[in-house]
Design an enzyme around this catalytic site. Sequence first.
Site, PDB file in Angstrom:
ATOM      1  N   VAL A  79      -9.836  41.615   6.975  1.00  0.00           N
ATOM      2  CA  VAL A  79     -11.103  42.356   6.989  1.00  0.00           C
ATOM      3  C   VAL A  79     -12.261  41.530   7.543  1.00  0.00           C
ATOM      4  O   VAL A  79     -13.301  42.097   7.902  1.00  0.00           O
ATOM      5  CB  VAL A  79     -11.463  42.893   5.590  1.00  0.00           C
ATOM      6  CG1 VAL A  79     -10.436  43.911   5.123  1.00  0.00           C
ATOM      7  CG2 VAL A  79     -11.632  41.763   4.568  1.00  0.00           C
ATOM      8  N   ASN A 104     -12.054  47.355  -0.471  1.00  0.00           N
ATOM      9  CA  ASN A 104     -11.649  46.749  -1.737  1.00  0.00           C
ATOM     10  C   ASN A 104     -11.191  45.302  -1.601  1.00  0.00           C
ATOM     11  O   ASN A 104     -11.206  44.549  -2.575  1.00  0.00           O
ATOM     12  CB  ASN A 104     -10.520  47.594  -2.343  1.00  0.00           C
ATOM     13  CG  ASN A 104      -9.901  46.967  -3.558  1.00  0.00           C
ATOM     14  OD1 ASN A 104     -10.560  46.778  -4.574  1.00  0.00           O
ATOM     15  ND2 ASN A 104      -8.627  46.625  -3.464  1.00  0.00           N
ATOM     16  N   SER A 160     -18.725  43.705  -8.344  1.00  0.00           N
ATOM     17  CA  SER A 160     -18.257  43.111  -9.592  1.00  0.00           C
ATOM     18  C   SER A 160     -19.380  43.161 -10.601  1.00  0.00           C
ATOM     19  O   SER A 160     -20.564  43.173 -10.249  1.00  0.00           O
ATOM     20  CB  SER A 160     -17.824  41.657  -9.380  1.00  0.00           C
ATOM     21  OG  SER A 160     -17.581  41.017 -10.621  1.00  0.00           O
ATOM     22  N   TYR A 174     -18.320  33.607  -5.080  1.00  0.00           N
ATOM     23  CA  TYR A 174     -17.863  34.952  -5.439  1.00  0.00           C
ATOM     24  C   TYR A 174     -19.015  35.786  -5.980  1.00  0.00           C
ATOM     25  O   TYR A 174     -19.241  36.921  -5.550  1.00  0.00           O
ATOM     26  CB  TYR A 174     -16.743  34.857  -6.469  1.00  0.00           C
ATOM     27  CG  TYR A 174     -16.199  36.193  -6.925  1.00  0.00           C
ATOM     28  CD1 TYR A 174     -15.237  36.851  -6.175  1.00  0.00           C
ATOM     29  CD2 TYR A 174     -16.645  36.787  -8.100  1.00  0.00           C
ATOM     30  CE1 TYR A 174     -14.724  38.078  -6.580  1.00  0.00           C
ATOM     31  CE2 TYR A 174     -16.143  38.012  -8.516  1.00  0.00           C
ATOM     32  CZ  TYR A 174     -15.187  38.656  -7.755  1.00  0.00           C
ATOM     33  OH  TYR A 174     -14.693  39.869  -8.173  1.00  0.00           O
ATOM     34  N   ALA A 176     -22.273  35.388  -5.644  1.00  0.00           N
ATOM     35  CA  ALA A 176     -23.273  35.658  -4.610  1.00  0.00           C
ATOM     36  C   ALA A 176     -22.776  36.728  -3.641  1.00  0.00           C
ATOM     37  O   ALA A 176     -23.537  37.604  -3.211  1.00  0.00           O
ATOM     38  CB  ALA A 176     -23.608  34.374  -3.857  1.00  0.00           C
ATOM     39  N   SER A 177     -21.495  36.670  -3.304  1.00  0.00           N
ATOM     40  CA  SER A 177     -20.948  37.648  -2.368  1.00  0.00           C
ATOM     41  C   SER A 177     -20.991  39.055  -2.954  1.00  0.00           C
ATOM     42  O   SER A 177     -21.276  40.026  -2.250  1.00  0.00           O
ATOM     43  CB  SER A 177     -19.513  37.273  -1.982  1.00  0.00           C
ATOM     44  OG  SER A 177     -18.601  37.510  -3.042  1.00  0.00           O
ATOM     45  N   LYS A 178     -20.718  39.173  -4.243  1.00  0.00           N
ATOM     46  CA  LYS A 178     -20.707  40.493  -4.861  1.00  0.00           C
ATOM     47  C   LYS A 178     -22.131  41.029  -5.042  1.00  0.00           C
ATOM     48  O   LYS A 178     -22.350  42.247  -4.987  1.00  0.00           O
ATOM     49  CB  LYS A 178     -19.964  40.442  -6.193  1.00  0.00           C
ATOM     50  CG  LYS A 178     -18.473  40.130  -6.035  1.00  0.00           C
ATOM     51  CD  LYS A 178     -17.763  41.115  -5.101  1.00  0.00           C
ATOM     52  CE  LYS A 178     -16.273  40.896  -5.047  1.00  0.00           C
ATOM     53  NZ  LYS A 178     -15.567  41.872  -4.181  1.00  0.00           N
TER      54      LYS A 178
END
Length: 287
Positions: A79, A104, A160, A174, A176-178
């Site tokens: 992705v 997802n 999340s 993780y 920060a990305s969410k």
Amino acid sequence: MSTNVVAGIHPHGRLAGKNAIITGAAGGIGLETTILFLREGASVLMCDISEPALAKTLSKVMEMTTYVSGRVDTARCDVSNEEDVKACVEKVDEWGGVDVMFNNAGIMHGDDADATATPEKIWDLTMNINVKGVWFGSKHAVLSLRKHNKQRGSIINTASVVALVGSATPQLAYTASKGAVLALTRELAIVHAREGFRFNALCPAPLNTPLLQDWLGDDKEKRHRREVHFPMGRFGEAIEQAQAVVFLASDESTFVNATDFVVDGGMSKAYVTPEGAPTSAPQNLGK
């Protein structure tokens, strides 16, 4: 591989006639959502970076969806690579175009730590998959919806609960990305609202999925630090998230847009968790 299983009757499911793409489909939430989508009448393109995992998962899917009216196919997809995402969307263009895009796929790397210990390469890898991947999926879903003159479309992006509440056990890249996924989803929802294209962010609590369980491993303290916060006394299950995705993908949710759709068993609302035995969990279909 393309498989078309027909029950011999017109589909009457909640997603009857809809074409869906699910990334990260080879396990966890993606696998459970694939099974439910097919049972509800959708056609599904299962996308994942691992072709062996897709082949194995497809066998499970066929066992659990013997009598369905839609088609199911698989495609390898990184992705973080726009050409891969574009190719998947173009494959579904052959079916009549995308109706549902479930972005997802995601990563939580074992070397993800705090501000001082997270390697830059892990930060970049996480952002490329978790954020750029959602952007590419959303972009090409919109292009397909427009190409086929669709009046409705549903794009669901996996964020999340850690995008909403802080975690003292660090997973900085993780988290920060969410958070970025939430912001991206809200903006896209507003921009495309008048086109009939809805964007919602699924916000799961920590789940009993291979992604998290592999990350926790045998670290009992790390595991306990999470389990103790669940009011229901257990991790969530992938199928409980998949049920929420079915709702967001269906026409039952036509006025649900730009939401942080939290499915966390009450975790983010708890001050003190109750005592007693944990509740029983539902059985995942793909096991």
